[in-house]
Scaffold this active site. Sequence first.
Site, PDB file in Angstrom:
ATOM      1  CG  ASN A   1      -0.199  -0.116   2.501  1.00 19.85           C
ATOM      2  OD1 ASN A   1       0.526   0.800   2.861  1.00 19.85           O
ATOM      3  ND2 ASN A   1      -0.348  -1.235   3.213  1.00 19.85           N
TER       4      ASN A   1
ATOM      5  CE  LYS B   1      -8.094  -3.103  14.345  1.00 19.16           C
ATOM      6  NZ  LYS B   1      -7.313  -3.916  13.434  1.00 19.16           N
TER       7      LYS B   1
HETATM    8  N1  CTP Z   1      -3.624  -3.570  12.067  1.00 19.88           N
HETATM    9  C1  CTP Z   1      -2.965  -4.692  12.534  1.00 19.88           C
HETATM   10  N2  CTP Z   1      -3.041  -5.856  11.837  1.00 19.88           N
HETATM   11  C2  CTP Z   1      -3.783  -5.951  10.725  1.00 19.88           C
HETATM   12  C3  CTP Z   1      -4.477  -4.809  10.253  1.00 19.88           C
HETATM   13  C4  CTP Z   1      -4.384  -3.638  10.944  1.00 19.88           C
HETATM   14  O1  CTP Z   1      -2.272  -4.608  13.554  1.00 19.88           O
HETATM   15  N3  CTP Z   1      -3.842  -7.089  10.075  1.00 19.88           N
HETATM   16  C5  CTP Z   1      -3.541  -2.348  12.859  1.00 19.88           C
HETATM   17  C6  CTP Z   1      -2.960  -1.154  12.154  1.00 19.88           C
HETATM   18  O2  CTP Z   1      -1.561  -1.049  12.376  1.00 19.88           O
HETATM   19  C7  CTP Z   1      -3.685   0.008  12.813  1.00 19.88           C
HETATM   20  C8  CTP Z   1      -5.041  -0.586  13.176  1.00 19.88           C
HETATM   21  O3  CTP Z   1      -4.853  -1.994  13.181  1.00 19.88           O
HETATM   22  O4  CTP Z   1      -3.061   0.406  13.998  1.00 19.88           O
HETATM   23  C9  CTP Z   1      -6.176  -0.252  12.268  1.00 19.88           C
HETATM   24  O5  CTP Z   1      -5.808  -0.488  10.926  1.00 19.88           O
HETATM   25  P1  CTP Z   1      -6.884  -0.289   9.761  1.00 19.88           P
HETATM   26  O6  CTP Z   1      -6.255  -0.687   8.468  1.00 19.88           O
HETATM   27  O7  CTP Z   1      -7.482   1.079   9.859  1.00 19.88           O
HETATM   28  O8  CTP Z   1      -8.010  -1.296  10.212  1.00 19.88           O
HETATM   29  P2  CTP Z   1      -8.296  -2.770   9.881  1.00 19.88           P
HETATM   30  O9  CTP Z   1      -8.352  -3.525  11.150  1.00 19.88           O
HETATM   31  O10 CTP Z   1      -7.348  -3.282   8.854  1.00 19.88           O
HETATM   32  O11 CTP Z   1      -9.754  -2.681   9.302  1.00 19.88           O
HETATM   33  P3  CTP Z   1     -10.273  -2.106   7.874  1.00 19.88           P
HETATM   34  O12 CTP Z   1      -9.112  -2.201   6.926  1.00 19.88           O
HETATM   35  O13 CTP Z   1     -11.406  -2.977   7.518  1.00 19.88           O
HETATM   36  O14 CTP Z   1     -10.706  -0.698   8.151  1.00 19.88           O
END
Ligand code: CTP
Length: 393
Positions: free
Chosen positions: A208, A339
């Site tokens: 990304n 979370k």
């Molecule tokens: N994160 C994580 N592990 C993952 C995905 C996300 O630890 N597999 C962490 C990111 O580092 C961030 C938080 O979770 O601190 C939120 O990440 P985000 O991408 O906004 O959320 P997602 O849980 O991935 O949900 P979505 O993409 O559906 O919004």
Amino acid sequence: MLSGKNILIGITGGIAAYKICELIRMFKRANANVRVICTPNALNFVTKLTLQNLSQNDVGIEEFELKEFKPEHISYADEADIMVIAPATANTISKLANGICDNLLTSIACAFRKQIIIAPAMNFGMWENKFIQENIQKLQNAGRIILEPESGYLACGYEGKGRLCKLETIFDKTVEVLKTEKNLSGKKIVITCGGTIEEIDSVRYISNYSSGKMGIALADAAYAQGADVILISTVNVIKPYRVEKVKSANEMQIAVEGEQNSADCIIMAAAVADYRAKNIANHKLKKTKEDEITIELVKNPDILKGLCEKRTSNSQIIVGFCAESEDLIKNAKEKILNKGCDYLIANDISRKDIGFSSDFNEVTILDRNGGIKQLPRAAKTEIAKEILKEIYG
Ligand code: CTP
């Protein structure tokens, strides 16, 4: 403003040395205690008597004029709160970057354990010289603050970049560093940054646009405030604190979980890929006759959620980030609950003027008790300080 602070000024042999007389007065007017050391060449541009009178202190020049039992370079280094080297010539910069200690100033700088501000001044050709730039980079990587020279008329008769920066710039930066309280000293803070890289085959991957800038800004700010910082990063950076390079979500999870038990705070600023390829080919996949192919993806571990579930100490603070392109606050409120983290830093990635790759950000900080605080758009370096202030007061 600086009362009780000990400032050590190092002057090297450049024409801008005469300007430092005024800098000494500025620090003295702010009630600082100033000591000056010069390289022997600096005395071609300014006299020892002038510097002694302005600083109201002895001026150190030679390394072996021992006045008391303690070797001079150690005692100067011990008593100062900050060292300011201005002007810093190309010669001294190169010595500092390579650990050469052939005079009192370079020996003190080598032994100095607190912050050093370096304000270079030289001919523009010297400033652009590849080796000088490499040495500047080395010093920055080691955590030294470089105040870049300005462009304009140079004493050698040319126009270009090389003039000593404004004295106010040196003064303000010194005050900023001295006023930055080491309120995070003794705290171990683990920060992740960058977008994870999920391989498809030996040459291709899914990732990304995350630049890692927000996580790096947080790590820099925590380090400046005295924290023991570990940056777990997918981007290459050289820093004065420990940086652990990782690629995939799985690698990041192993690295961050390995630090969890001893961490006081974990900040998950990384953009972790939610999915990875189910099978990673160990060779380059060939093009097929088909117009469409399917890559099967499997879910990555949710690192943040796992950290919150596994934490054994109530005092450990866990911070997540939340990238949303719509319904920012509504989604962030759901995410902090889901979370289980203490804080969630939410930002709107649909805006082009902030967020991914930008040096600026505008975030909303949510806490686990329902508190919401909006920070106005600002440089990521400033946002980082605000986030740490919110966490640690
Ligand atoms: N994160 C994580 N592990 C993952 C995905 C996300 O630890 N597999 C962490 C990111 O580092 C961030 C938080 O979770 O601190 C939120 O990440 P985000 O991408 O906004 O959320 P997602 O849980 O991935 O949900 P979505 O993409 O559906 O919004």
